[in-house]
Design an enzyme around this catalytic site. Sequence first.
Site, short mmCIF file in Angstrom:
data_model
loop_
_atom_site.label_atom_id
_atom_site.label_comp_id
_atom_site.label_asym_id
_atom_site.label_seq_id
_atom_site.Cartn_x
_atom_site.Cartn_y
_atom_site.Cartn_z
N GLU A 12 0.84 -1.20 0.00
CA GLU A 12 0.00 0.00 0.00
C GLU A 12 0.88 1.26 0.00
OE1 GLU A 12 -3.01 -0.09 3.08
OE2 GLU A 12 -4.43 1.02 1.86
N HIS A 62 9.12 -26.03 0.34
CA HIS A 62 8.56 -27.11 -0.48
C HIS A 62 7.56 -26.52 -1.47
CE1 HIS A 62 10.35 -30.20 2.11
NE2 HIS A 62 10.25 -29.23 3.01
N LYS A 82 -13.43 2.14 -3.55
CA LYS A 82 -14.45 2.45 -2.54
C LYS A 82 -15.56 3.28 -3.18
CE LYS A 82 -11.24 2.59 1.36
NZ LYS A 82 -10.58 3.47 2.31
O1 PA5 Z 1 -3.00 1.90 5.88
C1 PA5 Z 1 -4.07 2.39 5.62
O2 PA5 Z 1 -4.24 3.63 5.56
C2 PA5 Z 1 -5.29 1.52 5.38
O3 PA5 Z 1 -4.93 0.18 5.29
C3 PA5 Z 1 -6.29 1.72 6.51
O4 PA5 Z 1 -5.71 1.34 7.72
C4 PA5 Z 1 -7.57 0.89 6.27
O5 PA5 Z 1 -8.14 1.24 5.03
C5 PA5 Z 1 -8.57 1.12 7.39
O6 PA5 Z 1 -8.89 2.47 7.48
P1 PA5 Z 1 -9.59 3.06 8.78
O7 PA5 Z 1 -8.66 2.88 9.92
O8 PA5 Z 1 -9.85 4.50 8.45
O9 PA5 Z 1 -10.84 2.29 9.01
#
Ligand code: PA5
Length: 404
Positions: free
Chosen positions: A254, A279, A394
């Site tokens: 990410e 393996h 989203k």
């Molecule tokens: O690293 C990030 O920003 C994302 O993985 C968020 O943690 C994830 O989308 C969850 O978001 P939130 O904490 O706003 O629910």
Amino acid sequence: MLRNSLKFSLVDKEKLKDSREKILKEIESGEIGYFHLSKIAKDTILQTREFVQKHKFKNLVVVGMGGSSLGVKAVVGLLEENYPNSPKIYFLDNLDSYSCKKVLDNIVFKDTLFIISSKTGTTIETISIFKYIVAKFSVLNLGENFIFITDKDSSLEKFGKECGVEIFHIPQNVGGRFSVFSAVGLVPFEMMGFDTLALIKGEEACKSDFLKDDFILQKAYHYATHRNAKINVVFSYLDKFESFNQWYVQLWAESLGKKKIYERVGLTPVGLIGSRDQHSFLQLIMDGIKDKTVTFLSVKASKNSEKIPNLKFAYMGSCDFVNGMGIDEVLNYQAQATMQAVVNEGVSVDSLEFDTLDEWHVGYLLSYYELLTSAVGAILGINTYDQPGVEIGKRILKNIILKG
Ligand code: PA5
């Protein structure tokens, strides 16, 4: 002790100067908050201790997506073996009705604290699971069995305040996947009885080593600028690294998969467990396209490791050479042997070896990976801390559902 051996040639310090300066600027400006979390850790720990003194629960259920649960899961996976009497902890981190039902059917509501963790407070999976819990147990008074971990002034905080729910804050400048040392992690870790102060000390030790040493930057530079290898494999030797691997995959993917105007950049993370994946995936590393770098993670075998019995079975003498050895001892020899085989193939390799896995070392390890990610991002010249690609899906989801 933790040893990081880089089995590739290092570059001149001069080459690391720009990225070091970029990270220092991010840190000093306060723009990127994760580096400063240890300064507020004590307040969070005290708030949690006060809460724990008044409330006793046998079970904890963490509800959160991505960065709001993966770091917690990683640390719990690494440390829970040392805490057999802690509350039982469950994670609801997927919108999967079977998993949700399975967890909730097996707990007694009054013995359970639900930790609803969402920085934005509006993540659809988290809030939908939260609603499912409220409806399933016909909850009237949220204040008794729920706490919220969220940003100041988020919708979740506003709702929680009206319902008498205790709120723990995540600083605004700390992103989800870099939030494990904020309330997101510290609150459940305290409730599990972990030594959170030692965890933070480990995190601080890694930051201080980063400021005076180049080993993280050297590794970041080698992996980020490697001409052919755009995949980094973390080969962790012990099952307890399973969730850590997932956290690493999220942190790396990410943070590092980004568009730079018309160019697309990124390093692909792969998390493997030894010896199981020897393996399986190992064949691809050994003989497949040479597009991977590999990090080996291992922990010194404990003297208490179970032993391979000294039994000799007919026709199976070829398996007797490990008789009498500790199971973890053999596993570590396997890590060594595999690493040697991979190095012999001319693949770039580094290894991280721990003497033990306690809070200090776990804090060090997670901080190491956060800083490594920031360093690779700085070298790639991207914004490590946003996730525009994730946001698009989203928006499309909302359109699809609302249009029917
Ligand atoms: O690293 C990030 O920003 C994302 O993985 C968020 O943690 C994830 O989308 C969850 O978001 P939130 O904490 O706003 O629910």
